[in-house]
Motif scaffolding. Structure first.
Motif, PDB file in Angstrom:
ATOM      1  N   THR B 249       0.837  -1.210   0.000  1.00 59.17           N
ATOM      2  CA  THR B 249       0.000   0.000   0.000  1.00 59.17           C
ATOM      3  C   THR B 249       0.871   1.259   0.000  1.00 59.17           C
ATOM      4  O   THR B 249       0.513   2.275  -0.599  1.00 59.17           O
ATOM      5  N   GLU B 250       2.040   1.195   0.661  1.00 59.44           N
ATOM      6  CA  GLU B 250       2.964   2.334   0.634  1.00 59.44           C
ATOM      7  C   GLU B 250       3.501   2.567  -0.773  1.00 59.44           C
ATOM      8  O   GLU B 250       3.580   3.710  -1.243  1.00 59.44           O
ATOM      9  N   GLU B 251       3.869   1.476  -1.429  1.00 61.55           N
ATOM     10  CA  GLU B 251       4.378   1.576  -2.796  1.00 61.55           C
ATOM     11  C   GLU B 251       3.300   2.122  -3.727  1.00 61.55           C
ATOM     12  O   GLU B 251       3.589   2.929  -4.616  1.00 61.55           O
ATOM     13  N   LEU B 252       2.043   1.701  -3.490  1.00 62.94           N
ATOM     14  CA  LEU B 252       0.914   2.194  -4.295  1.00 62.94           C
ATOM     15  C   LEU B 252       0.761   3.703  -4.129  1.00 62.94           C
ATOM     16  O   LEU B 252       0.591   4.437  -5.112  1.00 62.94           O
ATOM     17  N   GLU B 253       0.838   4.179  -2.849  1.00 61.05           N
ATOM     18  CA  GLU B 253       0.698   5.617  -2.595  1.00 61.05           C
ATOM     19  C   GLU B 253       1.805   6.414  -3.269  1.00 61.05           C
ATOM     20  O   GLU B 253       1.569   7.467  -3.858  1.00 61.05           O
ATOM     21  N   LYS B 254       3.024   5.855  -3.196  1.00 57.82           N
ATOM     22  CA  LYS B 254       4.173   6.505  -3.852  1.00 57.82           C
ATOM     23  C   LYS B 254       3.931   6.613  -5.346  1.00 57.82           C
ATOM     24  O   LYS B 254       4.195   7.641  -5.971  1.00 57.82           O
ATOM     25  N   MET B 255       3.404   5.528  -5.927  1.00 57.17           N
ATOM     26  CA  MET B 255       3.164   5.497  -7.362  1.00 57.17           C
ATOM     27  C   MET B 255       2.105   6.533  -7.747  1.00 57.17           C
ATOM     28  O   MET B 255       2.257   7.252  -8.742  1.00 57.17           O
ATOM     29  N   ILE B 256       1.050   6.657  -6.902  1.00 58.36           N
ATOM     30  CA  ILE B 256      -0.018   7.612  -7.191  1.00 58.36           C
ATOM     31  C   ILE B 256       0.542   9.038  -7.177  1.00 58.36           C
ATOM     32  O   ILE B 256       0.261   9.851  -8.057  1.00 58.36           O
ATOM     33  N   GLU B 257       1.396   9.327  -6.157  1.00 55.11           N
ATOM     34  CA  GLU B 257       2.018  10.652  -6.084  1.00 55.11           C
ATOM     35  C   GLU B 257       2.867  10.939  -7.315  1.00 55.11           C
ATOM     36  O   GLU B 257       2.873  12.045  -7.851  1.00 55.11           O
ATOM     37  N   ARG B 258       3.595   9.920  -7.783  1.00 52.62           N
ATOM     38  CA  ARG B 258       4.500  10.070  -8.917  1.00 52.62           C
ATOM     39  C   ARG B 258       3.717  10.318 -10.213  1.00 52.62           C
ATOM     40  O   ARG B 258       4.073  11.177 -11.018  1.00 52.62           O
ATOM     41  N   VAL B 259       2.621   9.587 -10.371  1.00 55.33           N
ATOM     42  CA  VAL B 259       1.849   9.678 -11.608  1.00 55.33           C
ATOM     43  C   VAL B 259       1.088  11.000 -11.671  1.00 55.33           C
ATOM     44  O   VAL B 259       0.884  11.571 -12.740  1.00 55.33           O
ATOM     45  N   LYS B 260       0.699  11.555 -10.494  1.00 57.41           N
ATOM     46  CA  LYS B 260      -0.058  12.814 -10.434  1.00 57.41           C
ATOM     47  C   LYS B 260       0.719  13.990 -11.022  1.00 57.41           C
ATOM     48  O   LYS B 260       0.140  14.926 -11.550  1.00 57.41           O
ATOM     49  N   LYS B 261       2.067  13.950 -10.898  1.00 62.25           N
ATOM     50  CA  LYS B 261       2.889  15.087 -11.310  1.00 62.25           C
ATOM     51  C   LYS B 261       2.864  15.304 -12.831  1.00 62.25           C
ATOM     52  O   LYS B 261       2.778  14.381 -13.591  1.00 62.25           O
TER      53      LYS B 261
END
Lengths: 70, 261
Positions: B249-261
């Motif tokens: 779930t941490e990796e998922l959150e990181k990925m979401i933050e990365r893709v948002k940019k």
């Protein structure tokens, strides 16, 4: 530590006698009476020998026994 | 000091339980309750998920936390969804050996591989107890069951070692004789960030005991004498894996933050 009382809920007890087996001081024994399921529940044979280790409470699968500390 | 009265008033929904006299499931319920109480976590932050089987009855209906009683073999899949939807939750899966390794074996492997932060407590009694004592993946070689009356021709699965190899963060195996070690292990597993797995050897006096010609007291003695930390194979108990790894779930959150940019 000394025990004031050992409460056995005879309607929750299923008569598996695990408490009698794990007791290091042989405080508990099997009673001659049966509960409403027809099972032999434990009885206190020698309250003075209880050291309140609470192993019977830890191992009881049915939460049917409770040691009250003095 | 935790007493039976305190447990009954705060953590158990209703009693008496439906377990057979001498069944280890009640002891495991006791251990889970004591671990949750020692950790002092709010009951609202805990969710229990179970599948089908005798051991699935441990959290639902007896444990007083939010619980989900799901289809056969799928509790880990449901729990993964629960954890991804709400990463704050401490998700505990209580599952039997047939449920976790027989029907839902792939879910177990893939949850361990993806390192999702749930806790799986697998109650192992060596056969399918609820349906009448049939042979299971964890039945030892040459053990008698209802469907193998002349002994099991196949070999048993060492589940803890399989899950450790699949990449879990925490793996331990205990028996119902080792209650204090089990409680400490459940505490560690609940607080672990990644996937944690505890296998608990439990006595089934109704089917396993009948086939082995033992009552539940003799089986507890068997657990005490035969299962040791220096033993081999399925008789080895203890903590096998205790590492820190990135969690799903941490990796998922990181990925979401990365893709948002």
């Amino acid at each position: 530590m000394k025990a004031k009382e050992i409460i056995i809920d005879r309607n929750l007890c299923k008569g598996c006698s695990i408490c009698i087996h794990v007791c290091p001081k042989k405080t508990l024994g099997i009673s001659e009476d049966i509960n409403e399921y027809g099972l032999f529940y434990p009885k206190v044979e020698d309250l003075a020998s209880c050291i309140v280790c609470r192993l019977c409470e830890l191992y009881c699968p049915d939460f049917a026994i409770e040691v009250v500390q003095e | 000091m935790i007493t039976s009265r305190y447990i009954k008033e705060n953590y158990v929904r209703r009693l008496p339980s439906a377990f057979c006299p001498g069944c280890g499931d009640g002891q495991i319920l006791n251990a889970i309750i004591r671990a949750i109480d020692h950790l002092k976590i709010d009951r609202k932050d805990v969710a229990a998920v179970s599948g089908i089987g005798c051991s699935a009855w441990i959290p639902s209906p007896y444990l007083r936390v939010d619980s989900l009683h799901t289809t056969h073999g799928r509790p880990i899949a449901f729990a993964t969804g629960l954890k991804v939807a709400n990463p704050r939750l401490k998700v505990i899966v209580v599952s039997g050996d047939g449920d976790a390794t027989g029907i839902g074996g792939n879910h177990l492997l893939h949850a361990a591989r993806s390192n999702v932060g749930i806790t799986v407590i697998m109650v192992n009694n060596g056969l399918y107890a609820m349906t009448g004592g049939q042979v299971a993946p964890t039945t030892p070689h040459e053990a008698k069951t209802t469907t193998t009356p002349y002994g099991n021709p196949a070999f048993s699965l060492d589940v803890s070692r399989v899950v450790a190899a699949a990449g879990a963060s925490y793996v331990a195996r205990w028996t119902t004789w080792h209650m204090n070690q089990l409680i400490r292990s459940i505490e560690k597993a609940i607080m672990k960030k990644g996937f944690s797995f505890i296998e608990v050897l439990s006595q089934c006096p109704t089917y396993e005991g009948r086939m082995l010609n033992m009552d539940h007291i003799q089986m507890l003695e068997w657990f005490k004498n035969k299962f040791r930390e220096d033993a081999d194979g399925i008789y080895k108990i203890g903590e096998f894996v205790d590492i820190e790894k990135p969690e799903l779930t941490e990796e998922l959150e990181k990925m979401i933050e990365r893709v948002k940019k």
